[in-house]
Motif scaffolding. Sequence first.
Motif, PDB file in Angstrom:
ATOM      1  N   GLN A  14       0.755  -1.177   0.071  1.00 20.08           N
ATOM      2  CA  GLN A  14      -0.026  -0.106   0.010  1.00 20.08           C
ATOM      3  C   GLN A  14       0.959   1.341  -0.039  1.00 20.08           C
ATOM      4  OE1 GLN A  14      -3.257  -0.063  -0.382  1.00 20.08           O
ATOM      5  NE2 GLN A  14      -3.230  -2.462  -0.258  1.00 20.08           N
ATOM      6  N   TYR A  15       1.900   1.204   0.433  1.00 24.04           N
ATOM      7  CA  TYR A  15       2.836   2.460   0.755  1.00 24.04           C
ATOM      8  C   TYR A  15       4.218   2.195   0.536  1.00 24.04           C
ATOM      9  CZ  TYR A  15       4.242   1.803   5.643  1.00 24.04           C
ATOM     10  OH  TYR A  15       4.539   1.108   6.764  1.00 24.04           O
ATOM     11  N   VAL A  16       5.175   2.877   0.089  1.00 24.28           N
ATOM     12  CA  VAL A  16       6.500   2.955   0.138  1.00 24.28           C
ATOM     13  C   VAL A  16       7.090   4.355   0.507  1.00 24.28           C
ATOM     14  CG1 VAL A  16       8.660   2.328  -1.244  1.00 24.28           C
ATOM     15  CG2 VAL A  16       6.625   0.868  -1.462  1.00 24.28           C
ATOM     16  N   ASN A  17       8.017   4.315   1.532  1.00 24.79           N
ATOM     17  CA  ASN A  17       8.526   5.776   1.787  1.00 24.79           C
ATOM     18  C   ASN A  17       9.963   5.619   1.912  1.00 24.79           C
ATOM     19  OD1 ASN A  17       6.017   7.106   2.227  1.00 24.79           O
ATOM     20  ND2 ASN A  17       5.808   6.293   4.518  1.00 24.79           N
ATOM     21  N   ILE A  18      10.538   6.920   1.454  1.00 18.01           N
ATOM     22  CA  ILE A  18      12.078   6.651   1.392  1.00 18.01           C
ATOM     23  C   ILE A  18      12.484   7.931   2.201  1.00 18.01           C
ATOM     24  CG2 ILE A  18      14.022   6.647  -0.264  1.00 18.01           C
ATOM     25  CD1 ILE A  18      12.250   5.770  -2.296  1.00 18.01           C
ATOM     26  N   LEU A  19      13.509   7.789   3.017  1.00 20.07           N
ATOM     27  CA  LEU A  19      14.204   8.765   3.768  1.00 20.07           C
ATOM     28  C   LEU A  19      15.624   8.636   3.230  1.00 20.07           C
ATOM     29  CD1 LEU A  19      12.623   8.620   7.073  1.00 20.07           C
ATOM     30  CD2 LEU A  19      11.847  10.192   5.537  1.00 20.07           C
ATOM     31  N   SER A  20      16.350   9.800   3.022  1.00 19.12           N
ATOM     32  CA  SER A  20      17.715   9.916   2.759  1.00 19.12           C
ATOM     33  C   SER A  20      18.165  11.081   2.799  1.00 19.12           C
ATOM     34  CB  SER A  20      17.712   9.766   0.956  1.00 19.12           C
ATOM     35  OG  SER A  20      17.225  10.893   0.063  1.00 19.12           O
ATOM     36  N   SER A  21      19.565  11.221   3.232  1.00 17.50           N
ATOM     37  CA  SER A  21      20.227  12.523   3.396  1.00 17.50           C
ATOM     38  C   SER A  21      20.356  13.272   2.333  1.00 17.50           C
ATOM     39  CB  SER A  21      21.604  12.004   3.661  1.00 17.50           C
ATOM     40  OG  SER A  21      22.477  11.616   2.851  1.00 17.50           O
ATOM     41  N   SER A  22      20.069  14.785   2.549  1.00 13.23           N
ATOM     42  CA  SER A  22      20.042  15.881   1.514  1.00 13.23           C
ATOM     43  C   SER A  22      21.317  15.900   0.809  1.00 13.23           C
ATOM     44  CB  SER A  22      19.208  17.117   2.038  1.00 13.23           C
ATOM     45  OG  SER A  22      20.126  17.687   3.220  1.00 13.23           O
ATOM     46  N   GLU A  23      22.508  15.830   1.806  1.00 10.38           N
ATOM     47  CA  GLU A  23      23.766  16.217   1.152  1.00 10.38           C
ATOM     48  C   GLU A  23      24.766  15.096   1.623  1.00 10.38           C
ATOM     49  OE1 GLU A  23      25.124  19.720   4.271  1.00 10.38           O
ATOM     50  OE2 GLU A  23      24.498  20.329   2.205  1.00 10.38           O
ATOM     51  N   THR A  24      25.765  14.775   0.820  1.00  7.25           N
ATOM     52  CA  THR A  24      26.825  13.864   1.338  1.00  7.25           C
ATOM     53  C   THR A  24      28.198  14.246   0.815  1.00  7.25           C
ATOM     54  OG1 THR A  24      25.302  12.082   1.384  1.00  7.25           O
ATOM     55  CG2 THR A  24      27.575  11.506   1.117  1.00  7.25           C
ATOM     56  N   ILE A  25      29.148  14.101   1.663  1.00  7.33           N
ATOM     57  CA  ILE A  25      30.621  14.412   1.096  1.00  7.33           C
ATOM     58  C   ILE A  25      31.079  13.267   0.310  1.00  7.33           C
ATOM     59  CG2 ILE A  25      32.997  14.904   1.745  1.00  7.33           C
ATOM     60  CD1 ILE A  25      31.709  16.032   4.267  1.00  7.33           C
ATOM     61  N   ILE A  26      31.653  13.730  -0.732  1.00  3.57           N
ATOM     62  CA  ILE A  26      32.219  12.867  -1.622  1.00  3.57           C
ATOM     63  C   ILE A  26      32.911  11.739  -1.240  1.00  3.57           C
ATOM     64  CG2 ILE A  26      34.162  14.138  -2.407  1.00  3.57           C
ATOM     65  CD1 ILE A  26      34.081  13.253  -5.232  1.00  3.57           C
ATOM     66  N   GLY A  27      32.972  10.581  -1.315  1.00  2.00           N
ATOM     67  CA  GLY A  27      33.679   9.267  -0.688  1.00  2.00           C
ATOM     68  C   GLY A  27      32.603   8.630   0.235  1.00  2.00           C
ATOM     69  N   GLU A  28      31.578   9.526   0.969  1.00  2.57           N
ATOM     70  CA  GLU A  28      30.867   8.617   1.734  1.00  2.57           C
ATOM     71  C   GLU A  28      29.819   7.909   1.159  1.00  2.57           C
ATOM     72  OE1 GLU A  28      29.219  11.631   4.526  1.00  2.57           O
ATOM     73  OE2 GLU A  28      31.308  11.947   5.483  1.00  2.57           O
ATOM     74  N   PRO A  29      29.232   6.789   1.751  1.00  2.00           N
ATOM     75  CA  PRO A  29      28.269   5.884   1.131  1.00  2.00           C
ATOM     76  C   PRO A  29      26.618   6.878   1.165  1.00  2.00           C
ATOM     77  CG  PRO A  29      28.516   5.241   3.266  1.00  2.00           C
ATOM     78  CD  PRO A  29      29.600   6.332   3.019  1.00  2.00           C
ATOM     79  N   ILE A  30      25.995   6.598   0.164  1.00  2.00           N
ATOM     80  CA  ILE A  30      24.450   6.938  -0.075  1.00  2.00           C
ATOM     81  C   ILE A  30      23.785   6.289   1.141  1.00  2.00           C
ATOM     82  CG2 ILE A  30      22.549   7.350  -1.404  1.00  2.00           C
ATOM     83  CD1 ILE A  30      24.894   9.242  -2.042  1.00  2.00           C
ATOM     84  N   LYS A  31      23.050   6.809   1.818  1.00  2.00           N
ATOM     85  CA  LYS A  31      22.193   6.266   2.783  1.00  2.00           C
ATOM     86  C   LYS A  31      20.547   6.622   2.471  1.00  2.00           C
ATOM     87  CE  LYS A  31      25.329   6.786   6.657  1.00  2.00           C
ATOM     88  NZ  LYS A  31      25.716   7.447   7.789  1.00  2.00           N
ATOM     89  N   LEU A  32      19.906   5.187   2.526  1.00  2.00           N
ATOM     90  CA  LEU A  32      18.292   5.189   1.926  1.00  2.00           C
ATOM     91  C   LEU A  32      17.898   4.494   3.206  1.00  2.00           C
ATOM     92  CD1 LEU A  32      18.414   4.532  -1.674  1.00  2.00           C
ATOM     93  CD2 LEU A  32      18.413   6.605  -0.673  1.00  2.00           C
ATOM     94  N   ASN A  33      16.746   4.762   3.744  1.00  2.00           N
ATOM     95  CA  ASN A  33      15.980   4.104   4.821  1.00  2.00           C
ATOM     96  C   ASN A  33      14.531   3.993   4.357  1.00  2.00           C
ATOM     97  OD1 ASN A  33      14.997   2.977   6.827  1.00  2.00           O
ATOM     98  ND2 ASN A  33      15.045   4.771   8.224  1.00  2.00           N
ATOM     99  N   ILE A  34      14.277   2.806   3.815  1.00  2.00           N
ATOM    100  CA  ILE A  34      12.888   2.584   2.943  1.00  2.00           C
ATOM    101  C   ILE A  34      12.118   1.537   3.991  1.00  2.00           C
ATOM    102  CG2 ILE A  34      12.097   1.344   0.922  1.00  2.00           C
ATOM    103  CD1 ILE A  34      15.116   1.212  -0.117  1.00  2.00           C
TER     104      ILE A  34
END
Length: 454
Positions: A262-282
């Motif tokens: 019924q639903y899918v929500n995605i939380l992510s950081s608005s900015e990241t320093i190069i070299g750091e991993p992308i973070k997604l909370n689904i």
Amino acid sequence: MFTTVVVLLLMLSSAHCFRKCDQMVTKKDLNSGLIKIAEKPVASDEHDEENFKVDVSNTGPAVIWSEIDFLAELSAESVVINKKEFLYHWMNDADYTDILETTDNYRSNISSYMFDSELILPNKYQMKVCVYRQHKENIRVYRKIAENHTIFELTASLNGKAHIFQNVTHVNTTQGIFSTKRIIQHSVNLTDKFSSAHTYWFEWFIDGQRVETKENVNFFEFIHNRTGMCNIRVQVTMDLVDAQKKLKGTWSKSIYLEDEIQYVNILSSSETIIGEPIKLNITFDGSEVIVCWRILDLNNSTVHNRSCDEPKSRGWFLTPGIVLSPGQYIAEVTVTNDVSSISRQSQVMSVYNGGTGSSSPLAVPVIFSMLGLIVIIAAAAYFVRLKKKRDVEVADFDFHPEIQSTGSRIFNKIKGSVTDFFQRNDYLNRHRLARYHQTSAKSYGSLEDSNEHL
């Protein structure tokens, strides 16, 4: 018991008493009298070298007391159309009736044949067909050119096919899995053929409990709200008036039900320093899901290919181990199970260099926000100080017009307010005179005035 034994003996001996195609037989023809089937080859003609082949089929299985059709299709190297010159002999080992004879072209059939004897048991039987061709030297002489047989089944219960259908937006490639909280239709298409109309009673059972009975309506709709296995069973009963008996048929099917997403929500950081991993909370709902994702830039170009995983919980934390160059990106996430699929996009994620040469795109708005907050705090403090100011009794005098300069008065008020803002606390706490500019004008009630009067 005696009848059953007799039938079994007949079945066991059927291999020995089944008629052969080359057996000498005579049949009465209405037009030309006797037709002779040659036991030995007759004089050859131009068609002796032709190879004929016959394929035989039937419409079974069929319940005993119903009708069944048989079809024979003859093929040859050279086909002469629209010429009925072939003789077909039909024989079976179920009821051992006399030979059925048809005269036809390259296609012949026996329609609506009914096995209605009480001595016939449910079993598989054989229908054999022998094909003869008329010999040209003698119009009454026929030669065998092909033979074949088909296996048909007679049953004790009604025959048909059950079908389960559900209308969902997601194409389900897994058989036997359906969605909860949606309409499921179960239907039965009976295949037995009868010469007259009969009354059918359909009884539906869900997990062993009867839920509905319908007359001559072969489908049933229901909604199941629980996940897991579910058994659907239908029993059909037909009143066979002529035979004073009832025919029945039962179909059962087990299905598996899942909840739709019924639903899918995605939380992510608005900015990241190069070299750091992308973070997604689904986060999502539904059952037995697969999460697929990919990273795109703002030009909708894929920078990280699609990857799919099977999460173990409804909340799923994803940290892709990829390095992105400075820029702005979005994550496209698709959550799918057997009965539904939902796709969502994350907010824009900015990747920037962490050194001094670059600044975050949010730096300017943050600075201006802080300055605005300082101004608001200062104004609030000034308002609080004015509330604490003591009441001072003043007298209203009319001074000389030259003294009452509007511009100077406004300037003096502004100047006094600013000076009072910085010196008011010291004046109140230490009870000292404020450091105001002294003029040569005499003040009302001053000590000098008192001395002059004295």
